[in-house]
Write a protein that holds these residues in place. Structure first.
Motif, PDB file in Angstrom:
ATOM      1  N   LYS A 261       0.820  -1.226   0.000  1.00 41.59           N
ATOM      2  CA  LYS A 261       0.000   0.000   0.000  1.00 41.59           C
ATOM      3  C   LYS A 261       0.846   1.265   0.000  1.00 41.59           C
ATOM      4  O   LYS A 261       0.412   2.318  -0.478  1.00 41.59           O
ATOM      5  CB  LYS A 261      -0.934   0.009   1.216  1.00 41.59           C
ATOM      6  N   LYS A 262       2.068   1.183   0.563  1.00 38.50           N
ATOM      7  CA  LYS A 262       2.932   2.362   0.613  1.00 38.50           C
ATOM      8  C   LYS A 262       3.628   2.590  -0.726  1.00 38.50           C
ATOM      9  O   LYS A 262       3.876   3.726  -1.123  1.00 38.50           O
ATOM     10  CB  LYS A 262       3.974   2.192   1.717  1.00 38.50           C
ATOM     11  N   MET A 263       3.944   1.508  -1.396  1.00 37.75           N
ATOM     12  CA  MET A 263       4.658   1.625  -2.671  1.00 37.75           C
ATOM     13  C   MET A 263       3.703   1.903  -3.829  1.00 37.75           C
ATOM     14  O   MET A 263       4.038   2.671  -4.751  1.00 37.75           O
ATOM     15  CB  MET A 263       5.438   0.335  -2.949  1.00 37.75           C
ATOM     16  N   TRP A 264       2.529   1.295  -3.785  1.00 34.41           N
ATOM     17  CA  TRP A 264       1.576   1.422  -4.898  1.00 34.41           C
ATOM     18  C   TRP A 264       0.254   2.001  -4.405  1.00 34.41           C
ATOM     19  O   TRP A 264      -0.381   1.448  -3.538  1.00 34.41           O
ATOM     20  CB  TRP A 264       1.314   0.050  -5.539  1.00 34.41           C
ATOM     21  N   TRP A 265      -0.106   3.138  -4.983  1.00 37.70           N
ATOM     22  CA  TRP A 265      -1.376   3.773  -4.637  1.00 37.70           C
ATOM     23  C   TRP A 265      -2.493   3.165  -5.480  1.00 37.70           C
ATOM     24  O   TRP A 265      -2.247   2.527  -6.503  1.00 37.70           O
ATOM     25  CB  TRP A 265      -1.302   5.277  -4.890  1.00 37.70           C
ATOM     26  N   TYR A 266      -3.702   3.420  -5.023  1.00 34.84           N
ATOM     27  CA  TYR A 266      -4.859   2.943  -5.777  1.00 34.84           C
ATOM     28  C   TYR A 266      -4.880   3.559  -7.175  1.00 34.84           C
ATOM     29  O   TYR A 266      -5.300   2.921  -8.138  1.00 34.84           O
ATOM     30  CB  TYR A 266      -6.146   3.293  -5.029  1.00 34.84           C
ATOM     31  N   PHE A 267      -4.394   4.778  -7.294  1.00 35.72           N
ATOM     32  CA  PHE A 267      -4.290   5.452  -8.603  1.00 35.72           C
ATOM     33  C   PHE A 267      -3.442   4.634  -9.568  1.00 35.72           C
ATOM     34  O   PHE A 267      -3.789   4.488 -10.753  1.00 35.72           O
ATOM     35  CB  PHE A 267      -3.685   6.844  -8.407  1.00 35.72           C
ATOM     36  N   ASP A 268      -2.330   4.098  -9.075  1.00 36.89           N
ATOM     37  CA  ASP A 268      -1.439   3.309  -9.930  1.00 36.89           C
ATOM     38  C   ASP A 268      -2.154   2.070 -10.465  1.00 36.89           C
ATOM     39  O   ASP A 268      -2.021   1.719 -11.644  1.00 36.89           O
ATOM     40  CB  ASP A 268      -0.201   2.889  -9.146  1.00 36.89           C
ATOM     41  N   HIS A 269      -2.898   1.404  -9.584  1.00 32.15           N
ATOM     42  CA  HIS A 269      -3.643   0.217 -10.014  1.00 32.15           C
ATOM     43  C   HIS A 269      -4.729   0.592 -11.024  1.00 32.15           C
ATOM     44  O   HIS A 269      -5.047  -0.195 -11.924  1.00 32.15           O
ATOM     45  CB  HIS A 269      -4.281  -0.468  -8.803  1.00 32.15           C
ATOM     46  N   GLY A 270      -5.290   1.791 -10.853  1.00 32.00           N
ATOM     47  CA  GLY A 270      -6.319   2.250 -11.790  1.00 32.00           C
ATOM     48  C   GLY A 270      -5.759   2.440 -13.186  1.00 32.00           C
ATOM     49  O   GLY A 270      -6.406   2.067 -14.180  1.00 32.00           O
ATOM     50  N   ILE A 271      -4.551   2.983 -13.286  1.00 31.82           N
ATOM     51  CA  ILE A 271      -3.916   3.165 -14.600  1.00 31.82           C
ATOM     52  C   ILE A 271      -3.610   1.815 -15.234  1.00 31.82           C
ATOM     53  O   ILE A 271      -3.860   1.598 -16.434  1.00 31.82           O
ATOM     54  CB  ILE A 271      -2.624   3.995 -14.466  1.00 31.82           C
ATOM     55  N   PHE A 272      -3.099   0.885 -14.437  1.00 31.41           N
ATOM     56  CA  PHE A 272      -2.827  -0.461 -14.942  1.00 31.41           C
ATOM     57  C   PHE A 272      -4.113  -1.114 -15.448  1.00 31.41           C
ATOM     58  O   PHE A 272      -4.130  -1.746 -16.514  1.00 31.41           O
ATOM     59  CB  PHE A 272      -2.207  -1.312 -13.829  1.00 31.41           C
TER      60      PHE A 272
END
Length: 368
Positions: A261-272
C-alpha cells in the motif's frame, strides 16, 4: 499537426496574446482561420484523437506488443506522447461495441426463424424415421459393419428421443405468448402473489417483488417469448459497456489488496487496469474483425488451418498478457506474478459473474 490554414495576424483570437508561431503560449489555441470547410468538422475529430503526429498509433503499438510499457511510462510522468488512459479506454470501448451493434449479418429474428425451420425439419425427419418399414429396411442390410452399426444406433436413439424433442419444442416455442397458465413461482396472477406475500412477510420480498411484477406486466402485455428475448438481449448488450466501466474500479481494488500500500497507490492500479481493459477490448475487436475477414475467404482446409492457428496464438497471448504486464509494472518475480494472476483470475471471475447476473436482472426489469 495543423487543423487548418494559419492566420497572418499574430493576435490570439481566444485570449488576445501575441502568437509567435502556431500556438498561443498563453492559452494553447492554434492560430488558424476561424472559417473552415464543412468536412473539417469530421476530420478535426479524427485528427484530435489519432494525432497524426504518431501519438495514437504509438499508444496502440505499445498497448498491443509491449505489455506494461504504457503504464510504466505514464506513472513515470511521460504522458504527453501517449493517449490518456481514460480517453483510450472510452474510445476503444466505443469502437468495439459500435462495430458489434453495426455489423449483424444475421438478425435476431432470422436466428429464431432459422431455429423454427430447423426444428420443423428435425420433427419431420423423426416422424419419417419412426416408420417400422424404414427401420426394417435398415436392419435388413447384411452384413452390418462397425460404422454402420454405430450409425444405426444413433438413428434409433434419435427416434427414441424424438418424443422428448417434440415436447421440448412445444414448451420452448418462442413464438408463443405468456399464457394464462404461465406462472411466477406458482402464482398465476399479481393478486395471488401479493396475497401470499402479505401472509408470509420477509425481507427477501423487497428483492423478489420487482421481478414478479415485471413478469405479470409482460404477461398482461401479451407479447411473445421471442419478443421478450430480443428486447432482453438488446438491453443487456447496451448495458454491457456500462457494466465493464463499473467493474474497472473493482478490478483495481483487487490489485490494491495484493500489493504494498505504501509503494503502490490505488491510482497506480487504476492506470494499470485501464490499460489492461483497453487491451482486452482491442484484442476482442481484432479477433472479431479477423473472423469476419476469414468468412469472406474460400472455405478450404488451408484457410481454416490459418484461422484456427491465428485464433489459438492470439488467445494464448491474451492469457499471458496480464502476467507479462504485471511482472514489468510491479517489478515482481515471474512466479509471484503467476501466483497473483491466478488468484486474481478466480476472484474476478466470480466477482464479474456476480456483476453479469445483476446486469441480466437489471435488463429484465427494464423490459417494456
Amino acid at each position: 499537426m495543423s487543423h487548418g490554414k494559419l492566420r497572418t495576424e499574430k493576435n490570439c483570437l481566444n485570449c488576445g496574446n501575441i502568437v509567435e508561431e502556431k500556438f498561443c503560449p498563453h492559452c494553447g489555441q492554434e492560430n488558424i482561420e476561424p472559417k473552415q470547410p464543412f468536412h473539417s468538422l469530421f476530420t478535426h475529430f479524427v485528427e484530435d484523437f489519432t494525432h497524426y503526429d504518431g501519438q495514437f498509433w504509438k499508444t496502440i503499438k505499445y498497448l498491443l506488443f509491449r505489455p506494461g510499457k504504457l503504464t510504466n511510462e505514464y506513472l513515470a510522468g511521460k504522458r504527453q506522447q501517449y493517449v490518456v488512459p481514460v480517453k483510450l479506454y472510452i474510445f476503444i470501448s466505443f469502437i468495439t461495441f459500435f462495430l458489434f451493434s453495426l455489423y449483424s449479418p444475421v438478425s435476431t429474428d432470422q436466428v429464431f426463424n432459422d431455429r423454427v425451420v430447423n426444428n420443423e425439419a428435425k420433427k419431420n425427419m423423426a416422424n419419417e424415421l419412426k416408420s417400422d418399414e424404414v427401420l426394417g429396411q435398415i436392419n435388413a442390410i447384411k452384413p452390418l459393419g462397425k460404422e454402420d452399426s454405430l450409425a444405426l444406433l444413433k438413428v434409433q436413439n434419435f427416434v427414441k428421443d424424438s418424443a422428448k424433442f417434440d415436447e421440448l419444442i412445444e414448451e420452448t416455442d418462442m413464438n408463443s405468448k405468456l399464457s394464462e397458465s404461465s406462472a411466477y413461482r406458482g402464482f398465476k396472477t399479481k393478486s395471488e402473489y401479493d396475497k401470499y406475500q402479505k401472509l408470509h412477510p420477509s425481507w427477501l420480498n423487497r428483492f423478489d417483488r420487482p421481478f414478479a411484477y415485471k413478469f405479470f406486466e409482460l404477461k398482461k402485455m401479451e407479447i411473445s417469448k421471442k419478443e421478450i428475448f430480443i428486447k432482453f438481449f438488446e438491453i443487456a448488450f447496451h448495458n454491457l459497456p456500462k457494466a465493464l466501466f463499473i467493474y474497472l474500479p473493482i478490478f483495481a481494488f483487487f490489485l490494491w489488496l495484493f500489493h504494498n500500500k505504501k509503494m503502490w497507490w490505488y491510482f497506480d492500479h487504476g492506470i494499470f487496469t485501464l490499460h489492461y481493459f483497453s487491451f482486452l477490448l482491442l484484442i476482442i475487436t481484432i479477433m472479431w474483425l479477423t473472423g469476419k475477414v476469414f468468412n469472406l475467404l474460400p472455405d478450404n482446409g488451408f484457410v481454416n488451418l490459418i484461422q484456427t492457428l491465428g485464433g489459438f496464438v492470439i488467445t494464448i497471448y491474451a492469457l499471458i498478457y496480464f502476467f507479462l504486464a504485471h511482472h514489468r509494472v510491479y517489478h515482481a518475480g515471474k512466479k509471484f506474478s503467476v501466483f497473483i494472476g491466478v488468484i486474481l483470475f478466480f476472484i474476478n471471475f466470480f466477482a464479474f459473474s456476480f456483476l453479469l447476473v445483476g446486469l441480466m436482472a437489471l435488463s429484465f426489469l427494464m423490459l417494456k
